[in-house]
Design a protein around this motif. Structure first.
Motif, short mmCIF file in Angstrom:
data_model
loop_
_atom_site.label_atom_id
_atom_site.label_comp_id
_atom_site.label_asym_id
_atom_site.label_seq_id
_atom_site.Cartn_x
_atom_site.Cartn_y
_atom_site.Cartn_z
N PRO A 1 -5.70 -9.05 3.04
CA PRO A 1 -5.40 -10.42 3.55
C PRO A 1 -4.26 -10.29 4.62
CG PRO A 1 -5.73 -10.63 1.31
CD PRO A 1 -5.75 -9.05 1.50
N SER A 2 -3.25 -9.39 4.47
CA SER A 2 -2.35 -9.31 5.64
C SER A 2 -2.88 -8.62 6.76
CB SER A 2 -0.87 -8.62 5.03
OG SER A 2 -1.47 -7.24 4.77
N ASP B 1 6.78 0.32 -4.10
CA ASP B 1 6.24 -0.36 -2.80
C ASP B 1 5.04 -1.41 -3.11
OD1 ASP B 1 7.99 1.36 -1.60
OD2 ASP B 1 6.68 2.80 -1.34
N ILE B 2 4.41 -1.02 -4.21
CA ILE B 2 3.34 -2.11 -4.43
C ILE B 2 3.73 -3.34 -4.99
CG2 ILE B 2 0.97 -2.26 -5.76
CD1 ILE B 2 0.97 -0.07 -3.52
N LEU B 3 4.99 -3.29 -5.80
CA LEU B 3 5.33 -4.19 -6.41
C LEU B 3 6.14 -5.34 -5.45
CD1 LEU B 3 7.24 -2.72 -9.39
CD2 LEU B 3 5.18 -3.78 -9.62
N ASP C 1 -2.35 -9.13 -0.98
CA ASP C 1 -2.72 -7.90 -1.01
C ASP C 1 -2.89 -6.92 -2.29
OD1 ASP C 1 -2.58 -8.37 1.84
OD2 ASP C 1 -0.85 -7.12 2.25
N VAL C 2 -1.92 -7.40 -3.15
CA VAL C 2 -1.91 -7.04 -4.43
C VAL C 2 -2.98 -7.06 -5.27
CG1 VAL C 2 -0.72 -6.60 -6.72
CG2 VAL C 2 0.65 -6.43 -4.45
N ILE D 1 -9.77 -1.98 -7.08
CA ILE D 1 -9.65 -0.74 -8.10
C ILE D 1 -10.52 -0.99 -9.30
CG2 ILE D 1 -8.15 0.56 -9.37
CD1 ILE D 1 -6.70 0.63 -6.70
N SER D 2 -10.02 -2.21 -9.88
CA SER D 2 -10.73 -2.73 -11.28
C SER D 2 -12.20 -2.66 -11.32
CB SER D 2 -10.00 -3.94 -11.80
OG SER D 2 -10.46 -5.02 -11.04
#
Length: 111
Positions: free
Chosen positions: A8-9, A56-58, A64-65, A72-73
């Motif tokens: 989305p970013s 970094d993901i946090l 985006d996360v 992935i899921s």
């Protein structure tokens, strides 16, 4: 085969197929079980050409996360287990009375 995902970013994520060893690495790197999905994203995804660590993901934008987690899921939902029916087991209880009744029933009456 890797997949490309536009987040989305506007950032571009390349997501690898992944193996069991990637999950194991994510589990080892995560501090708690709640952080494993983020560590797995870090193991499998490259964002705008850079590998990231799970911390970094946090710090990434929530949209985006979530997009990465969904992608992935979704890879792990290909098969669905189905419930199988158990065969009914019949248990015969044998007692002296049962044996006597069976013996009487098997005898023929002679006149």
């Amino acid at each position: 085969m890797p997949k490309e995902l536009t987040l989305p970013s506007g950032k571009i994520a390349i997501i690898e197929q992944g193996k069991g060893k990637d999950l194991l690495q994510a589990q080892m790197k995560a501090k708690t079980s709640e952080e494993i999905p983020y560590a797995l994203i870090a193991e499998l995804a490259e964002i705008d050409g850079q590998k990231l660590v799970y911390e970094d993901i946090l710090e990434m934008d929530l949209g985006d996360v979530i997009a990465l987690q969904t992608e992935i899921s979704g890879k792990f939902q290909t098969g669905k287990a189905k419930e199988i029916q158990k065969k009914e087991e019949k248990t015969e209880i044998v007692t002296p009375l049962t044996n006597a009744a069976a013996a009487l029933a098997s005898q023929t009456v002679k006149a």
